[in-house]
Design a protein around this motif. Structure first.
Motif, PDB file in Angstrom:
ATOM      1  N   TYR A 102       0.843  -1.185   0.000  1.00  0.00           N
ATOM      2  CA  TYR A 102       0.000   0.000   0.000  1.00  0.00           C
ATOM      3  C   TYR A 102       0.881   1.238   0.000  1.00  0.00           C
ATOM      4  N   LYS A 103       0.517   2.208  -0.839  1.00  0.00           N
ATOM      5  CA  LYS A 103       1.223   3.494  -0.912  1.00  0.00           C
ATOM      6  C   LYS A 103       0.269   4.574  -0.447  1.00  0.00           C
ATOM      7  N   ASN A 104       0.640   5.273   0.622  1.00  0.00           N
ATOM      8  CA  ASN A 104      -0.199   6.334   1.189  1.00  0.00           C
ATOM      9  C   ASN A 104      -1.608   5.838   1.493  1.00  0.00           C
ATOM     10  N   GLY A 105      -1.709   4.591   1.971  1.00  0.00           N
ATOM     11  CA  GLY A 105      -2.983   4.020   2.387  1.00  0.00           C
ATOM     12  C   GLY A 105      -3.831   3.423   1.287  1.00  0.00           C
ATOM     13  N   VAL A 106      -3.332   3.418   0.033  1.00  0.00           N
ATOM     14  CA  VAL A 106      -4.075   2.896  -1.107  1.00  0.00           C
ATOM     15  C   VAL A 106      -3.306   1.716  -1.702  1.00  0.00           C
ATOM     16  N   ARG A 107      -4.032   0.631  -2.008  1.00  0.00           N
ATOM     17  CA  ARG A 107      -3.356  -0.532  -2.571  1.00  0.00           C
ATOM     18  C   ARG A 107      -2.671  -0.151  -3.872  1.00  0.00           C
ATOM     19  N   TYR A 108      -1.374  -0.443  -3.945  1.00  0.00           N
ATOM     20  CA  TYR A 108      -0.548  -0.057  -5.080  1.00  0.00           C
ATOM     21  C   TYR A 108      -0.098  -1.258  -5.899  1.00  0.00           C
ATOM     22  N   PHE A 109       0.301  -2.334  -5.222  1.00  0.00           N
ATOM     23  CA  PHE A 109       0.862  -3.509  -5.884  1.00  0.00           C
ATOM     24  C   PHE A 109       0.270  -4.755  -5.255  1.00  0.00           C
ATOM     25  N   ILE A 110      -0.134  -5.686  -6.094  1.00  0.00           N
ATOM     26  CA  ILE A 110      -0.676  -6.957  -5.608  1.00  0.00           C
ATOM     27  C   ILE A 110       0.181  -8.085  -6.156  1.00  0.00           C
ATOM     28  N   ASN A 111       0.557  -9.007  -5.289  1.00  0.00           N
ATOM     29  CA  ASN A 111       1.312 -10.182  -5.709  1.00  0.00           C
ATOM     30  C   ASN A 111       0.322 -11.307  -5.966  1.00  0.00           C
ATOM     31  N   TYR A 112      -0.190 -11.388  -7.192  1.00  0.00           N
ATOM     32  CA  TYR A 112      -1.187 -12.408  -7.499  1.00  0.00           C
ATOM     33  C   TYR A 112      -0.634 -13.819  -7.399  1.00  0.00           C
ATOM     34  N   SER A 113       0.681 -13.973  -7.527  1.00  0.00           N
ATOM     35  CA  SER A 113       1.254 -15.317  -7.414  1.00  0.00           C
ATOM     36  C   SER A 113       1.069 -15.878  -6.013  1.00  0.00           C
ATOM     37  N   GLY A 114       0.810 -15.020  -5.049  1.00  0.00           N
ATOM     38  CA  GLY A 114       0.592 -15.479  -3.680  1.00  0.00           C
ATOM     39  C   GLY A 114      -0.886 -15.637  -3.344  1.00  0.00           C
ATOM     40  N   ALA A 115      -1.753 -15.425  -4.319  1.00  0.00           N
ATOM     41  CA  ALA A 115      -3.194 -15.486  -4.062  1.00  0.00           C
ATOM     42  C   ALA A 115      -3.649 -16.911  -3.768  1.00  0.00           C
ATOM     43  N   SER A 116      -4.751 -17.016  -3.086  1.00  0.00           N
ATOM     44  CA  SER A 116      -5.373 -18.292  -2.740  1.00  0.00           C
ATOM     45  C   SER A 116      -4.442 -19.228  -1.983  1.00  0.00           C
ATOM     46  N   LEU A 117      -3.764 -18.679  -0.998  1.00  0.00           N
ATOM     47  CA  LEU A 117      -2.905 -19.514  -0.163  1.00  0.00           C
ATOM     48  C   LEU A 117      -3.785 -20.403   0.697  1.00  0.00           C
ATOM     49  N   THR A 118      -3.588 -21.672   0.616  1.00  0.00           N
ATOM     50  CA  THR A 118      -4.416 -22.592   1.395  1.00  0.00           C
ATOM     51  C   THR A 118      -3.582 -23.378   2.393  1.00  0.00           C
ATOM     52  N   ILE A 119      -2.313 -23.100   2.455  1.00  0.00           N
ATOM     53  CA  ILE A 119      -1.444 -23.794   3.400  1.00  0.00           C
ATOM     54  C   ILE A 119      -0.612 -22.776   4.152  1.00  0.00           C
ATOM     55  N   ILE A 120      -0.049 -23.208   5.230  1.00  0.00           N
ATOM     56  CA  ILE A 120       0.890 -22.359   5.951  1.00  0.00           C
ATOM     57  C   ILE A 120       2.113 -22.197   5.071  1.00  0.00           C
ATOM     58  N   GLY A 121       2.626 -20.995   4.954  1.00  0.00           N
ATOM     59  CA  GLY A 121       3.791 -20.844   4.100  1.00  0.00           C
ATOM     60  C   GLY A 121       4.332 -19.441   4.034  1.00  0.00           C
ATOM     61  N   CYS A 122       5.371 -19.302   3.237  1.00  0.00           N
ATOM     62  CA  CYS A 122       6.061 -18.031   3.081  1.00  0.00           C
ATOM     63  C   CYS A 122       5.445 -17.226   1.946  1.00  0.00           C
ATOM     64  N   VAL A 123       5.450 -15.932   2.114  1.00  0.00           N
ATOM     65  CA  VAL A 123       4.935 -15.006   1.127  1.00  0.00           C
ATOM     66  C   VAL A 123       6.088 -14.092   0.724  1.00  0.00           C
ATOM     67  N   ASN A 124       6.201 -13.816  -0.557  1.00  0.00           N
ATOM     68  CA  ASN A 124       7.291 -12.996  -1.058  1.00  0.00           C
ATOM     69  C   ASN A 124       6.746 -11.912  -1.978  1.00  0.00           C
ATOM     70  N   ILE A 125       7.233 -10.690  -1.804  1.00  0.00           N
ATOM     71  CA  ILE A 125       6.855  -9.573  -2.666  1.00  0.00           C
ATOM     72  C   ILE A 125       8.141  -8.878  -3.098  1.00  0.00           C
ATOM     73  N   VAL A 126       8.286  -8.655  -4.404  1.00  0.00           N
ATOM     74  CA  VAL A 126       9.417  -7.895  -4.933  1.00  0.00           C
ATOM     75  C   VAL A 126       8.880  -6.954  -5.995  1.00  0.00           C
TER      76      VAL A 126
END
Length: 117
Positions: free
Chosen positions: A55-79
């Motif tokens: 989020y940039k200045n309180g507004v969603r700016y970038f979404i990591n769609y590759s991390g969407a629908s996580l159904t297991i415990i795991g690591c999340v990465n954003i670059v």
């Protein structure tokens, strides 16, 4: 709007740009292009349909769609790269469309933000 990830401990903060705690944020001290590299680990399955985002200045700016629908415990990465003006701030959130709370493992989360231009 999602849960803000608290990257609890600062190793380096040469400009006093980072606020830690439940309202964690990075505030740009000068204009530039910044590289953001963030990782965090979830501890529960309540992350279903959650989307890691910046989020940039309180507004969603970038979404990591590759991390969407996580159904297991795991690591999340954003670059990503982001343009920030002086005073702009960013935070990392785990947007959860089903409204369940998110448990994030402490002491293994990390973020690196560096000005590249």
């Amino acid at each position: 709007t999602g849960d803000i990830i608290n990257f609890e401990t600062k190793d380096f903060d040469t400009h006093g740009a980072v606020t830690v705690g439940t309202n964690w944020k990075f505030t740009a001290q000068e204009y530039g292009i910044y590289e953001v590299n963030a990782q965090y680990r979830t501890l529960n399955n309540n992350a279903v349909n959650a989307i890691p985002a910046i989020y940039k200045n309180g507004v969603r700016y970038f979404i990591n769609y590759s991390g969407a629908s996580l159904t297991i415990i795991g690591c999340v990465n954003i670059v990503t790269l982001i343009e920030l003006n002086t005073g702009d701030y960013i935070d990392v959130r785990h947007d959860n469309s089903i409204g369940d709370s998110l448990t994030v493992e402490n002491n293994v989360n990390q973020i690196s933000i560096k000005k590249v231009k």
